[in-house]
Design an enzyme around this catalytic site. Structure first.
Site, mmCIF file in Angstrom:
data_model
loop_
_atom_site.group_PDB
_atom_site.id
_atom_site.type_symbol
_atom_site.label_atom_id
_atom_site.label_comp_id
_atom_site.label_asym_id
_atom_site.label_seq_id
_atom_site.Cartn_x
_atom_site.Cartn_y
_atom_site.Cartn_z
ATOM 1 N N GLU A 36 46.348 -123.781 -76.447
ATOM 2 C CA GLU A 36 46.984 -124.051 -77.736
ATOM 3 C C GLU A 36 47.981 -122.967 -78.105
ATOM 4 O OE1 GLU A 36 46.664 -126.841 -79.622
ATOM 5 O OE2 GLU A 36 45.540 -127.555 -77.881
ATOM 6 N N LEU A 38 50.423 -119.520 -76.428
ATOM 7 C CA LEU A 38 50.998 -118.926 -75.224
ATOM 8 C C LEU A 38 50.387 -117.547 -74.969
ATOM 9 C CD1 LEU A 38 54.703 -119.873 -76.051
ATOM 10 C CD2 LEU A 38 53.240 -120.979 -74.342
ATOM 11 N N GLY A 40 48.516 -116.663 -72.050
ATOM 12 C CA GLY A 40 47.520 -116.631 -70.991
ATOM 13 C C GLY A 40 46.263 -115.863 -71.353
ATOM 14 N N LYS A 51 41.460 -104.610 -76.425
ATOM 15 C CA LYS A 51 41.956 -103.323 -76.925
ATOM 16 C C LYS A 51 41.800 -103.225 -78.437
ATOM 17 C CE LYS A 51 42.770 -102.687 -72.764
ATOM 18 N NZ LYS A 51 42.088 -103.919 -72.372
ATOM 19 N N ALA A 115 49.589 -128.667 -65.217
ATOM 20 C CA ALA A 115 50.516 -129.143 -64.193
ATOM 21 C C ALA A 115 49.795 -129.399 -62.877
ATOM 22 C CB ALA A 115 51.625 -128.121 -63.981
ATOM 23 N N GLY A 178 28.318 -105.335 -62.993
ATOM 24 C CA GLY A 178 29.618 -104.934 -62.459
ATOM 25 C C GLY A 178 30.126 -103.670 -63.123
ATOM 26 N N HIS A 442 55.103 -78.616 -76.143
ATOM 27 C CA HIS A 442 53.833 -77.951 -76.433
ATOM 28 C C HIS A 442 53.529 -78.064 -77.936
ATOM 29 C CE1 HIS A 442 50.633 -74.943 -76.299
ATOM 30 N NE2 HIS A 442 51.197 -74.379 -77.373
#
Length: 463
Positions: A36, A38, A40, A51, A115, A178, A442
């Site tokens: 729904e 964009l 991914g 994050k 697709a 894992g 620094h």
């Protein structure tokens, strides 16, 4: 005549960037996406939301466990998990909406649906056929399942990385299967918010693929933070009993089995390419033994006009690698020369402290020839000292004959930002001496990289 010059399949970091770049170069471009929104996996349920939770949980942990008190700030925090989830969702909404805006701005058409190839120059999406001169397959990856451990995110007891972002309450005990990047990051979120976290890893060390010194030091730091590790341990099965999960584990080399009870189990053993459902055979394509699509240096597959990038091709599964490949691939299609140096792709673990590296590990560099190594501890860095961030180090690996930098590895609160300097240096063929004699502001954490480069020559100042 084809409907489009280019159709990109997938709108993750590689896909949406490729589509925008192609449109900028004058190609009539479309992007196929079934979600729904964009962006991914990365923007919706991966890099970005994790994050947001990591950042928020760091604030809570600093307030709850005395880090702020040590600096004279005394507070008693109260966790509002619903609001924490809300700010995560807001970040995702803003960024995914931003991509939709960029598509409209650059005249990229969003074809909604999944697709499947019908030939080498046509696809079907939701019952409608589309043709193109070129296709970029950028469908990303999904969680690798673990036989005998069935994920059900809806129940919130045995979850994958997506489910671990949506937990409605802090589990008393979370087991992470894992010891890689995703497991340690999400395990960190829930540990900071109050969970006991046990990491079960099949290998004898966490963070496979990273530099040996980094892996050992990270293990020590995580243990100090409260993580429990069961290394060289295999998970053989899991059962849900009421509101608990019971894991069956045994030594990887064989031995007596035992059970571990947990309120939540996070399965995080890796990711696999998303190629199922694409009907690649209709286009004349096949995948290799790892389910990946083989490509040449320019991202071409074996079929003219079909290209592939990101997690579906060999190489590290990293969003920024996919982005750079997307830009380069689009430029190649447009007749330009797209460039990406796969030897200089940084990796970052966004725990606290962060862990980052670029180039060869010490072990890999030694296998190629004689090297020199310089290390500098963050506890000797003035900014880390004033910020109460003593953990970690910076390590520079260079070729013994040429002094050219082969790899840089670091553990520091801002290692993910620091590693960019190392990547730029390596991209331009810098030597450790080049870094050592470059003036660094620094006090900054980045001075540790300068000192590590000086240590390659055996002459650090503050150690």
């Amino acid at each position: 005549m084809a409907d489009f010059d280019l159709i990109v399949i997938g709108s993750g970091p590689g896909g949406y960037v490729a589509a925008i770049r192609a449109a900028q170069l004058g190609l009539k471009t479309a992007c196929v996406e079934s979600r729904e929104t964009l962006g991914g996996t990365c923007l919706n349920v991966g890099c970005i939301p994790s994050k947001a939770m990591l950042h928020a949980s760091e604030y809570f942990d600093a307030a709850a466990n005395g880090a702020m008190a040590a600096m004279g700030i005394k507070v008693k925090p109260e966790l509002d998990l619903d609001t924490m989830h809300g700010q995560r969702r807001d970040a995702v909404k803003g960024l995914t909406g931003g991509i939709e805006f960029l598509f409209k701005k650059n005249k990229v058409e969003w074809i909604k649906g999944r697709a499947a190839f019908t030939s080498a120059n046509s696809i079907d999406v939701a019952g409608k056929s589309y043709t193109a001169e070129n296709f970029i397959i950028a469908t990303g990856s999904s969680v690798t399942p673990l036989p005998g451990v069935e994920v059900d995110n809806a129940k919130g007891i045995i979850v994958d990385s997506t489910g671990a972002l949506e937990l409605a309450k802090v589990p008393a005990h979370m087991v992470v299967i894992g010891g890689g990047v995703i497991g340690l990051e999400l395990g960190s979120v829930w540990r900071r918010l109050g969970a006991k976290v046990t990491v079960v890893e099949f290998l004898d060390q966490i963070l496979p693929g990273m530099d040996g010194d980094v892996r050992k030091e990270a293990n020590k730091i995580f243990k100090k933070q409260g993580f429990e590790f069961k290394l060289s341990t295999k998970v053989t099965g899991a059962q849900v009993k009421g509101k608990k999960a019971v894991l069956s584990v045994e030594p990887a080399a064989g031995g007596a089995a035992e059970s571990i009870e947990a309120d939540c189990v996070l399965v995080s053993i890796g990711r696999r390419p998303n190629t199922d459902g694409l009907a690649l055979d209709k286009a004349g394509l096949a995948v290799n033994a790892r389910g990946q699509i083989e490509i040449d240096h320019d991202f071409r597959t074996t079929i003219p006009g079909i290209w592939a990038i990101g997690d579906v091709v060999p190489g590290p599964m990293l969003a920024h690698k996919a982005e750079d490949e997307g830009i380069a691939c689009a430029e190649n299609i447009a007749g330009l020369t797209g460039i990406i140096n796969h030897d200089v792709i940084p990796s970052v673990v966004y725990t606290a402290p962060e862990i980052a590296g670029v180039g060869l590990t010490e072990e890999a560099a030694k296998a190629k020839g004689e090297i020199k190594v310089g290390k500098f501890p963050m506890m000797a860095n003035s900014r880390a000292k004033t910020n109460h961030e003593p953990d970690g180090f910076v390590k520079v690996i260079s070729d013994a004959a040429t002094d050219r930098v082969l790899g840089v590895w670091c553990i520091a609160s801002v290692a993910g930002t620091m590693i960019a300097e190392a990547a730029i240096a390596m991209e331009f063929g810098a030597t450790s001496e080049d870094i050592a004699y470059t003036c660094h502001a620094h006090p900054t954490h980045s001075e540790a990289l300068k000192e590590a480069a000086m240590a390659v020559q055996g002459k650090p100042i503050h150690m």
